[in-house]
Design a protein around this motif. Structure first.
Motif, PDB file in Angstrom:
ATOM      1  N   THR A  22      37.591  35.395  48.507  1.00 34.34           N
ATOM      2  CA  THR A  22      38.807  35.917  49.357  1.00 34.34           C
ATOM      3  C   THR A  22      38.560  34.870  50.586  1.00 34.34           C
ATOM      4  O   THR A  22      37.420  34.462  51.259  1.00 34.34           O
ATOM      5  CB  THR A  22      38.968  37.112  49.539  1.00 34.34           C
ATOM      6  OG1 THR A  22      37.705  37.546  50.474  1.00 34.34           O
ATOM      7  CG2 THR A  22      38.944  38.012  48.572  1.00 34.34           C
ATOM      8  N   ASP A  23      39.751  34.471  51.541  1.00 33.80           N
ATOM      9  CA  ASP A  23      39.695  33.928  52.833  1.00 33.80           C
ATOM     10  C   ASP A  23      39.591  34.679  53.685  1.00 33.80           C
ATOM     11  O   ASP A  23      39.003  34.559  54.964  1.00 33.80           O
ATOM     12  CB  ASP A  23      40.928  32.947  52.919  1.00 33.80           C
ATOM     13  CG  ASP A  23      40.779  31.514  52.030  1.00 33.80           C
ATOM     14  OD1 ASP A  23      39.669  31.228  51.506  1.00 33.80           O
ATOM     15  OD2 ASP A  23      41.542  30.888  51.948  1.00 33.80           O
ATOM     16  N   SER A  24      40.119  36.066  53.742  1.00 40.13           N
ATOM     17  CA  SER A  24      40.164  36.800  54.663  1.00 40.13           C
ATOM     18  C   SER A  24      40.175  38.332  54.200  1.00 40.13           C
ATOM     19  O   SER A  24      40.949  38.822  53.579  1.00 40.13           O
ATOM     20  CB  SER A  24      41.651  36.721  55.693  1.00 40.13           C
ATOM     21  OG  SER A  24      41.685  37.862  56.494  1.00 40.13           O
ATOM     22  N   PRO A  25      38.847  38.909  54.025  1.00 39.42           N
ATOM     23  CA  PRO A  25      37.646  38.446  54.842  1.00 39.42           C
ATOM     24  C   PRO A  25      36.962  37.213  54.063  1.00 39.42           C
ATOM     25  O   PRO A  25      37.336  36.939  52.784  1.00 39.42           O
ATOM     26  CB  PRO A  25      36.828  39.643  54.664  1.00 39.42           C
ATOM     27  CG  PRO A  25      37.140  40.249  53.677  1.00 39.42           C
ATOM     28  CD  PRO A  25      38.523  40.331  53.400  1.00 39.42           C
ATOM     29  N   ARG A  26      36.304  36.481  54.646  1.00 40.93           N
ATOM     30  CA  ARG A  26      35.712  35.087  54.150  1.00 40.93           C
ATOM     31  C   ARG A  26      34.584  35.671  53.244  1.00 40.93           C
ATOM     32  O   ARG A  26      33.430  35.938  53.722  1.00 40.93           O
ATOM     33  CB  ARG A  26      35.313  34.237  54.941  1.00 40.93           C
ATOM     34  CG  ARG A  26      34.665  33.223  54.488  1.00 40.93           C
ATOM     35  CD  ARG A  26      35.263  31.772  53.927  1.00 40.93           C
ATOM     36  NE  ARG A  26      35.678  30.959  55.050  1.00 40.93           N
ATOM     37  CZ  ARG A  26      36.677  30.137  54.930  1.00 40.93           C
ATOM     38  NH1 ARG A  26      37.317  30.112  53.878  1.00 40.93           N
ATOM     39  NH2 ARG A  26      37.105  29.467  56.091  1.00 40.93           N
ATOM     40  N   GLU A  49      43.128  43.920  42.023  1.00 37.25           N
ATOM     41  CA  GLU A  49      44.054  44.984  42.672  1.00 37.25           C
ATOM     42  C   GLU A  49      43.216  45.636  43.756  1.00 37.25           C
ATOM     43  O   GLU A  49      43.924  45.929  44.822  1.00 37.25           O
ATOM     44  CB  GLU A  49      44.602  45.923  41.475  1.00 37.25           C
ATOM     45  CG  GLU A  49      45.358  47.049  41.942  1.00 37.25           C
ATOM     46  CD  GLU A  49      45.747  48.112  40.842  1.00 37.25           C
ATOM     47  OE1 GLU A  49      45.834  49.219  41.342  1.00 37.25           O
ATOM     48  OE2 GLU A  49      45.557  47.434  39.678  1.00 37.25           O
ATOM     49  N   ASP A  50      42.035  45.880  43.716  1.00 38.41           N
ATOM     50  CA  ASP A  50      41.242  46.601  44.658  1.00 38.41           C
ATOM     51  C   ASP A  50      41.302  45.954  45.847  1.00 38.41           C
ATOM     52  O   ASP A  50      41.431  46.364  47.213  1.00 38.41           O
ATOM     53  CB  ASP A  50      40.014  47.017  44.297  1.00 38.41           C
ATOM     54  CG  ASP A  50      39.744  48.138  43.345  1.00 38.41           C
ATOM     55  OD1 ASP A  50      41.068  48.836  43.000  1.00 38.41           O
ATOM     56  OD2 ASP A  50      38.681  48.472  42.414  1.00 38.41           O
ATOM     57  N   LEU A  51      40.839  44.511  45.716  1.00 33.57           N
ATOM     58  CA  LEU A  51      40.821  43.796  47.063  1.00 33.57           C
ATOM     59  C   LEU A  51      42.269  43.489  47.750  1.00 33.57           C
ATOM     60  O   LEU A  51      42.414  43.693  48.906  1.00 33.57           O
ATOM     61  CB  LEU A  51      40.352  42.296  46.833  1.00 33.57           C
ATOM     62  CG  LEU A  51      38.822  42.407  46.232  1.00 33.57           C
ATOM     63  CD1 LEU A  51      38.381  41.111  45.668  1.00 33.57           C
ATOM     64  CD2 LEU A  51      38.029  42.736  47.656  1.00 33.57           C
ATOM     65  N   GLU A  52      43.394  43.489  46.838  1.00 32.95           N
ATOM     66  CA  GLU A  52      44.701  43.452  47.439  1.00 32.95           C
ATOM     67  C   GLU A  52      45.083  44.719  48.353  1.00 32.95           C
ATOM     68  O   GLU A  52      45.668  44.555  49.336  1.00 32.95           O
ATOM     69  CB  GLU A  52      45.756  43.162  46.436  1.00 32.95           C
ATOM     70  CG  GLU A  52      45.639  41.938  45.833  1.00 32.95           C
ATOM     71  CD  GLU A  52      46.626  41.929  44.523  1.00 32.95           C
ATOM     72  OE1 GLU A  52      46.880  40.699  44.418  1.00 32.95           O
ATOM     73  OE2 GLU A  52      47.107  42.785  44.002  1.00 32.95           O
ATOM     74  N   ILE A  59      43.422  35.198  47.342  1.00 33.49           N
ATOM     75  CA  ILE A  59      42.250  35.618  46.308  1.00 33.49           C
ATOM     76  C   ILE A  59      42.161  34.606  44.935  1.00 33.49           C
ATOM     77  O   ILE A  59      43.087  34.357  44.626  1.00 33.49           O
ATOM     78  CB  ILE A  59      42.728  37.062  45.675  1.00 33.49           C
ATOM     79  CG1 ILE A  59      42.429  37.868  47.062  1.00 33.49           C
ATOM     80  CG2 ILE A  59      41.452  37.538  44.484  1.00 33.49           C
ATOM     81  CD1 ILE A  59      43.020  39.224  46.696  1.00 33.49           C
ATOM     82  N   VAL A  60      40.806  34.302  44.737  1.00 30.76           N
ATOM     83  CA  VAL A  60      40.720  33.211  43.833  1.00 30.76           C
ATOM     84  C   VAL A  60      39.744  33.881  42.727  1.00 30.76           C
ATOM     85  O   VAL A  60      38.659  34.203  43.148  1.00 30.76           O
ATOM     86  CB  VAL A  60      40.162  31.845  44.356  1.00 30.76           C
ATOM     87  CG1 VAL A  60      39.913  30.959  43.161  1.00 30.76           C
ATOM     88  CG2 VAL A  60      41.178  31.410  45.293  1.00 30.76           C
ATOM     89  N   VAL A  61      40.088  33.761  41.451  1.00 31.58           N
ATOM     90  CA  VAL A  61      39.149  34.617  40.639  1.00 31.58           C
ATOM     91  C   VAL A  61      38.605  33.188  39.575  1.00 31.58           C
ATOM     92  O   VAL A  61      39.448  32.667  39.069  1.00 31.58           O
ATOM     93  CB  VAL A  61      39.737  35.513  39.854  1.00 31.58           C
ATOM     94  CG1 VAL A  61      38.917  36.176  38.650  1.00 31.58           C
ATOM     95  CG2 VAL A  61      40.342  36.646  40.696  1.00 31.58           C
ATOM     96  N   LYS A  62      37.334  33.471  39.348  1.00 28.53           N
ATOM     97  CA  LYS A  62      36.751  32.582  38.255  1.00 28.53           C
ATOM     98  C   LYS A  62      35.842  33.767  37.283  1.00 28.53           C
ATOM     99  O   LYS A  62      35.115  34.445  37.764  1.00 28.53           O
ATOM    100  CB  LYS A  62      35.918  31.686  38.815  1.00 28.53           C
ATOM    101  CG  LYS A  62      36.642  30.427  39.548  1.00 28.53           C
ATOM    102  CD  LYS A  62      35.575  29.606  40.336  1.00 28.53           C
ATOM    103  CE  LYS A  62      36.055  28.709  41.105  1.00 28.53           C
ATOM    104  NZ  LYS A  62      35.494  27.667  42.001  1.00 28.53           N
TER     105      LYS A  62
END
Length: 93
Positions: A22-26, A49-52, A59-62
């Protein structure tokens, strides 16, 4: 049995993990371990979903095989710098 296999794979660095940046928070978050990529991919939506809900941005997921040393990596220096820059830019308008 599945937990035993996952623990074994994790000890070898062959387990699958969901890496969320995530960029914010980094931050970089690691969720897992999982025995295969399918199980990791099936779980990723809940983490996003939790982070949103916590208002995380960009948000970037790998899903990847790795062996993270830390489950959460918080870059407080970069996060504070971007907040200061954001405050400076917003005050110019």
């Amino acid at each position: 049995m599945n937990e035993l296999l996952t623990s074994f794979l994790d000890s070898l660095g062959l387990a699958w993990w969901v890496e969320v940046t995530t960029d914010s928070p980094r931050c970089v978050y690691y969720f897992g371990p999982f025995p295969n990529s399918k199980a990791a991919k099936e779980s990723q939506a809940g983490y996003v979903e939790d982070l949103e809900q916590e208002s995380a941005q960009n948000i970037v997921v790998k899903v990847k095989r790795c062996k993270p040393k830390n489950l959460t990596i918080y870059d407080d220096v970069a996060d504070q710098s971007s907040r200061k820059l954001s405050g400076i830019l917003s005050s110019q308008f």
